[in-house]
Design a protein around this motif. Structure first.
Motif, PDB file in Angstrom:
ATOM      1  N   ALA A  49       0.832  -1.198   0.025  1.00 26.99           N
ATOM      2  CA  ALA A  49      -0.097   0.001   0.150  1.00 26.99           C
ATOM      3  C   ALA A  49       0.889   1.283   0.072  1.00 26.99           C
ATOM      4  N   GLU A  50       1.964   1.276   0.826  1.00 25.03           N
ATOM      5  CA  GLU A  50       2.849   2.464   0.936  1.00 25.03           C
ATOM      6  C   GLU A  50       3.459   2.670  -0.442  1.00 25.03           C
ATOM      7  N   ALA A  51       4.171   1.578  -1.159  1.00 22.46           N
ATOM      8  CA  ALA A  51       4.685   1.637  -2.337  1.00 22.46           C
ATOM      9  C   ALA A  51       3.737   1.864  -3.506  1.00 22.46           C
ATOM     10  N   THR A  52       2.541   1.589  -3.396  1.00 16.50           N
ATOM     11  CA  THR A  52       1.542   2.087  -4.442  1.00 16.50           C
ATOM     12  C   THR A  52       1.184   3.440  -4.123  1.00 16.50           C
ATOM     13  N   GLU A  53       1.173   3.831  -2.902  1.00 12.89           N
ATOM     14  CA  GLU A  53       0.623   5.471  -2.777  1.00 12.89           C
ATOM     15  C   GLU A  53       1.886   6.207  -3.363  1.00 12.89           C
ATOM     16  N   ALA A  54       3.193   5.665  -3.146  1.00  9.61           N
ATOM     17  CA  ALA A  54       4.123   6.553  -3.564  1.00  9.61           C
ATOM     18  C   ALA A  54       4.418   6.642  -5.073  1.00  9.61           C
ATOM     19  N   LYS A  55       4.048   5.546  -5.665  1.00  6.93           N
ATOM     20  CA  LYS A  55       4.102   5.410  -7.343  1.00  6.93           C
ATOM     21  C   LYS A  55       2.948   6.218  -7.806  1.00  6.93           C
ATOM     22  N   LEU A  56       1.594   6.047  -7.121  1.00  6.82           N
ATOM     23  CA  LEU A  56       0.813   6.888  -7.654  1.00  6.82           C
ATOM     24  C   LEU A  56       0.921   8.392  -7.344  1.00  6.82           C
ATOM     25  N   ASP A  57       1.345   8.781  -6.454  1.00  2.67           N
ATOM     26  CA  ASP A  57       1.844  10.363  -6.298  1.00  2.67           C
ATOM     27  C   ASP A  57       2.790  10.792  -7.326  1.00  2.67           C
ATOM     28  N   ALA A  58       3.929  10.001  -7.651  1.00  2.95           N
ATOM     29  CA  ALA A  58       4.853  10.297  -8.531  1.00  2.95           C
ATOM     30  C   ALA A  58       4.028  10.287  -9.699  1.00  2.95           C
ATOM     31  N   ALA A 115       8.946 -12.062  -9.887  1.00  5.24           N
ATOM     32  CA  ALA A 115       8.624 -10.944 -10.805  1.00  5.24           C
ATOM     33  C   ALA A 115       8.460  -9.675  -9.678  1.00  5.24           C
ATOM     34  N   THR A 116       9.399  -8.650  -9.582  1.00  6.83           N
ATOM     35  CA  THR A 116       9.624  -7.679  -8.708  1.00  6.83           C
ATOM     36  C   THR A 116       9.760  -6.365  -9.602  1.00  6.83           C
ATOM     37  N   GLY A 117       9.683  -5.303  -8.916  1.00  5.90           N
ATOM     38  CA  GLY A 117      10.166  -4.074  -9.371  1.00  5.90           C
ATOM     39  C   GLY A 117       9.073  -3.085  -9.665  1.00  5.90           C
ATOM     40  N   ASP A 118       9.789  -1.829 -10.470  1.00 10.36           N
ATOM     41  CA  ASP A 118       9.072  -0.672 -10.653  1.00 10.36           C
ATOM     42  C   ASP A 118       7.878  -1.108 -11.710  1.00 10.36           C
ATOM     43  N   GLY A 119       8.214  -1.805 -12.515  1.00  9.22           N
ATOM     44  CA  GLY A 119       7.154  -2.416 -13.707  1.00  9.22           C
ATOM     45  C   GLY A 119       5.929  -2.890 -13.188  1.00  9.22           C
ATOM     46  N   VAL A 120       6.363  -3.893 -12.298  1.00  9.73           N
ATOM     47  CA  VAL A 120       4.918  -4.526 -11.438  1.00  9.73           C
ATOM     48  C   VAL A 120       4.215  -3.317 -10.882  1.00  9.73           C
ATOM     49  N   PHE A 121       4.817  -2.378 -10.028  1.00 14.54           N
ATOM     50  CA  PHE A 121       3.980  -1.467  -9.328  1.00 14.54           C
ATOM     51  C   PHE A 121       3.344  -0.467 -10.408  1.00 14.54           C
ATOM     52  N   ARG A 122       3.935  -0.155 -11.509  1.00 13.89           N
ATOM     53  CA  ARG A 122       3.139   0.711 -12.616  1.00 13.89           C
ATOM     54  C   ARG A 122       1.823  -0.243 -13.175  1.00 13.89           C
ATOM     55  N   ALA A 123       1.800  -1.438 -13.129  1.00 16.73           N
ATOM     56  CA  ALA A 123       0.771  -2.337 -13.556  1.00 16.73           C
ATOM     57  C   ALA A 123      -0.409  -2.212 -12.479  1.00 16.73           C
ATOM     58  N   ALA A 124       0.219  -2.244 -11.066  1.00 15.88           N
ATOM     59  CA  ALA A 124      -0.555  -2.264  -9.908  1.00 15.88           C
ATOM     60  C   ALA A 124      -1.164  -0.855  -9.926  1.00 15.88           C
ATOM     61  N   CYS A 125      -0.659   0.191 -10.177  1.00 13.84           N
ATOM     62  CA  CYS A 125      -1.057   1.705 -10.322  1.00 13.84           C
ATOM     63  C   CYS A 125      -2.306   1.991 -11.156  1.00 13.84           C
ATOM     64  N   ALA A 126      -1.739   1.213 -12.510  1.00 13.52           N
ATOM     65  CA  ALA A 126      -2.809   1.489 -13.414  1.00 13.52           C
ATOM     66  C   ALA A 126      -4.147   0.647 -13.080  1.00 13.52           C
ATOM     67  N   LEU A 127      -4.154  -0.355 -12.316  1.00 10.63           N
ATOM     68  CA  LEU A 127      -5.393  -1.147 -11.761  1.00 10.63           C
ATOM     69  C   LEU A 127      -5.964  -0.245 -10.894  1.00 10.63           C
ATOM     70  N   GLU A 128      -5.217   0.353 -10.069  1.00 10.88           N
ATOM     71  CA  GLU A 128      -5.908   1.197  -9.017  1.00 10.88           C
ATOM     72  C   GLU A 128      -6.355   2.424  -9.475  1.00 10.88           C
ATOM     73  N   MET A 129      -5.910   2.837 -10.364  1.00 13.17           N
ATOM     74  CA  MET A 129      -6.452   4.081 -11.056  1.00 13.17           C
ATOM     75  C   MET A 129      -7.905   3.864 -11.616  1.00 13.17           C
ATOM     76  N   ILE A 130      -7.863   2.634 -12.152  1.00 12.66           N
ATOM     77  CA  ILE A 130      -9.326   2.170 -12.735  1.00 12.66           C
ATOM     78  C   ILE A 130     -10.253   2.283 -11.665  1.00 12.66           C
ATOM     79  N   HIS A 131      -9.805   1.471 -10.683  1.00  7.71           N
ATOM     80  CA  HIS A 131     -10.651   1.233  -9.211  1.00  7.71           C
ATOM     81  C   HIS A 131     -11.122   2.610  -8.612  1.00  7.71           C
ATOM     82  N   CYS A 132     -10.135   3.423  -8.571  1.00  8.48           N
ATOM     83  CA  CYS A 132     -10.302   4.908  -7.893  1.00  8.48           C
ATOM     84  C   CYS A 132     -11.427   5.702  -8.714  1.00  8.48           C
TER      85      CYS A 132
END
Length: 310
Positions: free
Chosen positions: A18-27, A73-90
């Motif tokens: 959640a914290e990493a997602t928040e930081a990536k969304l913020d960026a 599979a880890t890293g920035d790209g995974v969190f980008r995909a996660a943020c794309a999903l969270e944008m749809i949800h939000c």
């Protein structure tokens, strides 16, 4: 892994993601312009950030990140995909709260976007998050393989669109006006689209990013579908008997608006049994997929889904 250790590890991972997602969304939702952009209107950007930052368990990003992690599979790209999903949800929450939809004043314990800004800005903020989600998931930094990015983009479009979340929302609105009792079959279909589709996408996207084989993908799809269904039944139960302060939104509105829920179709006791059975099916799917202890955190996510209070 013992049950207590699994619970502790799950809780820690949920917070960490959640914290990493928040930081990536913020960026991602910063004033910084991408190639081809001329400006990012300040009030619109503020509304997009309001609707997507500062709250929520981030369960969908968690499921995507942890499923990908199952395959290393880890890293920035995974969190980008996660943020794309969270944008749809939000975006869906912003639009769902509008007067023409569910007409809610409270979301995550604070005024909904159209109350904090205005209806037009809230609509545009949702539109902006929806569109930006596909920008993020299709862009090269999300995954080095264009075929994987194309697959993720298509999966997300199908999960979010006519035959997925948006279609489910339409069925939900139609059900409110229905004079006939909502059948269990209709409720299950509607909920599998409105809520379940994005939760299933989270798991399937993680599997695609991680390079899962056909057997593993099938098992994870079964897990995601069962978890998504359990999540919505749990939501229905919380609306019927949950505490409004803990929920961070108005409780009891489902019955007031003739919502199609399994609580209405089955009653509270049978809905609880259905919720618990779905969670067990999700856990069994992981076992059948042969993931073993590696999937202990995902199994704990299914247990969390039915035990949560908000």
């Amino acid at each position: 892994m013992s049950a207590q250790i699994a619970q502790q590890e799950f809780a820690a991972r949920l917070v960490s993601v959640a914290e990493a997602t928040e930081a990536k969304l913020d960026a991602l939702l910063s004033p910084h312009l991408l190639p081809g952009e001329k400006t990012r209107p300040e009030r619109l950007l503020e509304a997009m950030r309001y609707g997507s930052l500062g709250g929520g368990k981030r369960l969908r990003p968690f499921l995507l990140v942890e499923t990908a992690r199952l395959f290393g599979a880890t890293g920035d790209g995974v969190f980008r995909a996660a943020c794309a999903l969270e944008m749809i949800h939000c975006y869906s929450l912003i639009h769902d709260d509008l007067p023409a939809m569910d007409d809610d004043d409270l979301r995550r314990g604070r005024p909904t976007a159209h109350k904090a800004f205005d209806e037009a800005t809230a609509i545009l903020a949702g539109d902006g998050l929806l569109t930006f989600a596909f920008d993020v998931i299709a862009d090269a930094p999300t995954h080095p393989d264009p075929a994987v990015r194309a697959d993720l983009t298509l999966l997300l479009a199908r999960a979010a669109g006519l035959g997925g979340m948006v279609g489910g929302q339409a069925l939900d609105l139609e059900a409110e006006a229905s004079k006939s009792p909502h059948t269990r079959e209709f409720v299950a279909l509607m909920q599998s689209m409105k809520t379940g589709a994005l939760l299933l996408f989270a798991v399937e996207a993680g599997a695609r990013i991680g390079g899962a084989d056909a057997k593993q993908t099938a098992a994870l799809s079964r897990y995601g579908a069962a978890l998504g269904a359990a999540f919505q039944v749990a939501d229905d139960i919380l609306d019927a008997e949950g505490d409004e302060q803990a929920l961070g939104k108005r409780a009891g509105k489902d019955a007031d608006r003739n919502k199609a829920t399994l609580v209405a179709a089955l009653g509270l006791e049978q809905a609880r049994k259905r919720r618990d059975a779905l969670a067990e099916d999700a856990i069994q799917a992981l076992a059948d997929g042969g993931f073993g202890e590696a999937a202990a955190i995902l199994a704990e996510a299914a247990r969390f889904t039915v035990a949560r209070k908000s």
